[in-house]
Scaffold this active site. Structure first.
Site, PDB file in Angstrom:
ATOM      1  N   HIS A 139       0.836  -1.221   0.000  1.00 29.42           N
ATOM      2  CA  HIS A 139       0.000   0.000   0.000  1.00 29.42           C
ATOM      3  C   HIS A 139       0.863   1.262   0.000  1.00 29.42           C
ATOM      4  CE1 HIS A 139      -3.341  -2.692   1.161  1.00 29.42           C
ATOM      5  NE2 HIS A 139      -2.415  -3.270   1.918  1.00 29.42           N
ATOM      6  N   SER A 266      15.743  20.163 -15.523  1.00 31.06           N
ATOM      7  CA  SER A 266      14.568  20.962 -15.826  1.00 31.06           C
ATOM      8  C   SER A 266      15.016  22.202 -16.591  1.00 31.06           C
ATOM      9  CB  SER A 266      13.875  21.372 -14.526  1.00 31.06           C
ATOM     10  OG  SER A 266      13.096  22.534 -14.741  1.00 31.06           O
ATOM     11  N   LYS A 272      16.894  20.706 -10.380  1.00 35.68           N
ATOM     12  CA  LYS A 272      16.170  19.463 -10.629  1.00 35.68           C
ATOM     13  C   LYS A 272      16.917  18.467 -11.482  1.00 35.68           C
ATOM     14  CE  LYS A 272      12.131  18.635 -10.511  1.00 35.68           C
ATOM     15  NZ  LYS A 272      10.723  18.691 -10.896  1.00 35.68           N
ATOM     16  N   GLU A 279      10.182   7.582 -16.250  1.00 31.23           N
ATOM     17  CA  GLU A 279       8.846   8.070 -16.573  1.00 31.23           C
ATOM     18  C   GLU A 279       8.443   7.628 -17.980  1.00 31.23           C
ATOM     19  OE1 GLU A 279       8.310  12.336 -15.097  1.00 31.23           O
ATOM     20  OE2 GLU A 279      10.447  11.972 -14.863  1.00 31.23           O
TER      21      GLU A 279
END
Ligand code: ARG
Length: 447
Positions: A139, A266, A272, A279
């Protein structure tokens, strides 16, 4: 209509399989006396020349000739008059079925190699981090401690099943449809077994495997669907692995760093480093699932046998192959370049509450029924929370107030090393088992 109906823009990648099929078909026609040996040799020579030309990129594909089969046959007939006999006892319907089966055998073998490469990279990272423990999650809540390597070995199990599925698809593709012709075979005295043997459609003992129903042979697209399904399931695995890595590489977890080669900065936030590779692995799986769906929808409700709809079977298959192949290569790169932050992992796994189940099992070993033990441990967890202390910091008097079965040795449960060592059964995350599994994989993945 020309633009609408051509397929050569995408089926030209079958060219070398098409030529391979034509070579075998010409050999069979000569074998049964439908063409002469000289005609066969001339056809073979012409096909070899075309093969070279296509490989060198010098062949002129013409959409007016619709598909790869017509393009090659026309070019061949222009050079070799005998090629006018090549299409004897053959239709594009069994020809395209053959080409795709040859493609699937090739594609499945290729993907199995790529899966092994990715598996080796995962294994190497597991082997160089055997001492590291992390929380295992259910979970997405910290559940119980496991070796980092145990988690990576779970990925290897997933990949192994993927490889097995591609082996199965290759086996299902291993039936030669040639000789089925348009749908009803031919009146000519062909030898289907000969062609099958020429093309390697044989069983483990070398006996030819030819399809058993001419109508099914040209209508069937099961292998397409099975291949796309194998890619879709692999895609689901890739996506889950990628998601683990996206989470682990976030500053919230901080367990791993993905190498710069597989991360992107980024364009606005200089601090970043994004896990774009993972992804995209997650994103590509959507495409793989979509391709499977396209194929299922394509064949649903089609009357037997061949219908032109079936020309649309190729783009999703090729896309699934290309993307799955890339995905496994990227996974190999990402997994091989992972840096594990042992301090962050140690901190995450240090919460004694992760061993609450072990405390319950401690009570079970003292003769307490599990349900009762589970209840008692629930109570001491709440007690620790109420007192703002760690579970392992409760006094003996406090835990005994909850259950009299607690003894002075109860805190030994919180020794992580011991907790892992006690998990010694097959498939468990104890060090002996993990070492055994690592050795098994090392052997299985050796060249
Ligand atoms: N380009 C066609 C396809 O991929 C080849 C088979 C064509 N057969 C036919 N009867 N039009 O489906």
């Amino acid at each position: 209509m020309l633009k609408f109906s051509e397929s050569v823009s995408f089926d030209r990648r079958l060219a070398l399989f098409d030529i391979q099929g034509s070579r075998a078909h010409a050999a069979m026609l000569a074998h049964v006396g439908l063409i002469s040996a000289a005609e066969r040799d001339a056809i073979r020579q012409g096909l070899d020349d075309l093969h070279r030309e296509i490989e060198a990129g010098g062949f002129d594909w013409d959409t007016k000739l619709e598909d790869v089969h017509m393009n090659i046959e026309q070019a061949l007939t222009k050079r070799v008059p005998a090629a006018a006999k090549l299409h004897t006892a053959r239709s594009r319907n069994d020809q395209v079925a053959l080409d795709m089966r040859l493609f699937f055998k090739h594609a499945c073998a290729d993907l199995q190699v790529k899966i092994r490469c990715a598996a080796r990279a995962i294994l190497a990272t597991a082997e160089s981090n055997t001492h590291i423990l992390i929380p295992g999650y259910t979970h997405l809540q910290r559940a119980q401690p496991v070796p980092f390597a145990h988690h990576l070995l779970a990925w290897l199990e997933m990949l192994e099943r993927d490889a097995g599925r591609f082996a199965l698809v290759a086996d299902h593709a291993n039936w030669c449809p040639l000789g089925s012709c348009a749908l009803a075979g031919t009146t000519l005295p062909i030898d289907r077994e000969f062609t099958a043997c020429e093309l390697g459609f044989v069983d483990a003992r070398g006996r030819p495997r030819v399809t058993q129903n001419s109508m099914d042979s040209v209508a069937d697209r099961d292998v397409h669907i099975e291949f796309a399904a194998a890619c879709a399931i692999a895609g689901a695995h890739l996506s889950r692995i990628a998601e683990d890595l996206v989470l682990w590489s976030s500053s919230e977890f901080g367990f791993v760093t993905i190498s710069d080669a597989f991360s992107t900065g980024s364009s606005i936030m200089p601090q970043k480093k994004n896990p774009d590779s993972c992804e995209l692995l997650r994103g590509k799986s959507a495409r793989l699932h979509g391709n499977l769906h396209t194929l299922l929808t394509l064949v649903k409700g089609l009357p037997l046998t061949y219908n032109r709809d079936l020309q649309e079977d190729k783009p999703p298959v090729f896309d699934s192959f290309d993307q799955t192949s890339l995905c496994f290569q990227v996974l190999a790169g990402v997994a091989g370049g992972l840096k594990v932050d042992s301090a962050r992992c140690a901190k995450a796994v240090a919460d004694p509450a992760l061993l609450a189940t072990d405390v319950a099992e401690y009570l079970v070993k003292k003769g307490v029924p599990f349900r009762e033990a589970h209840h008692a441990v629930g109570a001491i967890v709440r007690l620790a929370e109420a007192n703002s202390t760690g579970l392992d910091e409760l006094t003996l008097a406090q835990v005994q107030s909850v259950h009299t079965a607690f003894g002075a040795d109860w805190t030994t449960v919180f020794d992580l090393r011991r907790a892992m060592a006690e998990r010694s059964g097959v498939g468990m995350p104890g060090p002996v088992q993990v070492r055994r599994q690592l050795a098994r994989w090392r052997k299985a993945l050796a060249d």
